[in-house]
Design a protein around this motif. Structure first.
Motif: not given
Ligand code: UDP
Ligand code: MG
Length: 313
Positions: A11-13, A15, A45, A73, A76, A98-99, A101, A134, A202, A207-209, A213
């Motif tokens: 999944p990529a959002y 990126e 996404d 969107n 994830f 996708a990042d 990580q 985090r 990443r 981070p998209a999340q 989230r």
């Protein structure tokens, strides 16, 4: 014997910053392992930064890449599910972020373990390069989650894993709307093998999340896999009610014996009222978490809508 078909589901959002590097590293791995029939399914996404265009271009450049574009969107978990449901006719699937990580260089090890008979291969983090709040959040969650749920959920595992054909079809049959991938993966069972790796920061981008989230994700994990919060509330209720009963009896007996009751202070009353009110509101909130989930499930809406498919036959 024909070569095994392995698909990556990614999944990529938003990126665009990491995709070129991801393509480069994936292509290198694919080229180095020609005895596997590779494909990479990237799910856009609902990105707003041109991720979709980059993916389409890559699909046109290299036939091993495929793209699913979602209509908005969906998050994830939904994007991951879209990939798992749409990758038909493969022998195994590797799910990853996708990042970068999840380092793609581990994939051949996952495939190797699968070829030696594992049905589910988990990439287990040896270390985590995240810092601060985090990191604290992740540690707290992983430490408590295993105790809360009645499933043997592996610690320090995330999305990164390999599923064989049987595990994928088990996944596709799960109808629920609230999905917590590591939990469901534990739930479906199958023999599993672990491969250790170092989790990176990443490669680029944010981070998209966001934290909110991740908290929602943690709630999904707890409330979809455990009834312990409800049981805990019942216990609290029983405890407070018994205390109330004992105190009530105490005062009634004193009254009947004609012992003068001292004026109960304002402070005591206020504290009791606020405390009990608070406990009840928390109780309603926890009930609401479960009820809201029931509500989402009975609506039976699809988890995602595919708008565009590129590279699929
Ligand atoms: N992602 C997605 N949809 C979203 C948010 C994230 O497909 O709504 C993807 C994102 O592109 C990345 C993966 O999910 O490939 C993990 O996201 P992120 O790195 O933001 O999460 P974290 O690593 O903090 O868990
Ligand atoms: Mg990430």
């Amino acid at each position: 014997m024909s070569s095994p078909k392995v698909a990556l589901v990614i999944p990529a959002y938003n990126e665009t910053a990491v995709l070129p590097e991801l393509f480069r590293r994936l292509t290198a791995i694919f080229d180095a392992q020609p005895h596997v029939a590779w494909s990479a399914i990237l799910i856009d996404d609902g990105s707003k930064d041109g991720t979709g265009d980059l993916l389409v271009a890559q699909c046109q450049r290299d036939g091993r890449f495929r793209m699913l574009g979602l209509s908005r969107n969906f998050g994830f978990q939904a994007a991951l599910m879209a990939g798992l449901e749409q990758c038909t006719g493969v022998d195994a699937v590797v799910t990853m972020d996708a990042d970068l990580q999840d380092p793609p260089e581990i994939i051949p090890q996952l495939v190797g373990a699968w070829q030696q008979g594992a049905e589910v291969v988990l990439a287990v983090r040896r270390s985590r390069e995240e810092t601060g709040l985090r990191r604290m959040g992740f540690n707290l969650f992983h430490a408590w989650f295993g105790r809360l749920v009645d499933l043997p959920i592996e610690r320090n595992t995330g999305t990164f894993c390999l599923l064989n054909q049987a595990a994928i079809s088990a996944f596709r049959q799960l109808p629920e709307a609230h999905r917590f991938f590591p939990g469901l993966r534990a739930w479906v069972g199958f023999t599993r093998v672990e491969v250790l790796y170092d989790r990176k920061e990443r490669a680029a981008g944010e981070p998209a999340q966001n934290f909110y989230r991740l908290i929602r994700y943690a709630f999904d994990g707890i409330f979809s896999f455990s009834r312990l919060p409800l049981r805990f509330l019942t216990l609290c209720g029983v405890f407070i009610a018994s205390m109330g009963f004992a105190i009530g009896v105490f005062f009634i007996v004193r009254r009947l014996m004609g012992i003068e009751i001292a004026q109960v202070g304002f402070t005591t009353l206020v504290t009791l009222v606020l405390f009990l009110g608070g406990v009840q509101l928390i109780g309603i909130g926890v009930l609401g978490e479960y009820l809201g989930r029931v509500y989402d499930e009975v609506k039976r809406r699809p988890n995602y809508i595919v708008k565009r498919r590129v590279g699929f036959e």
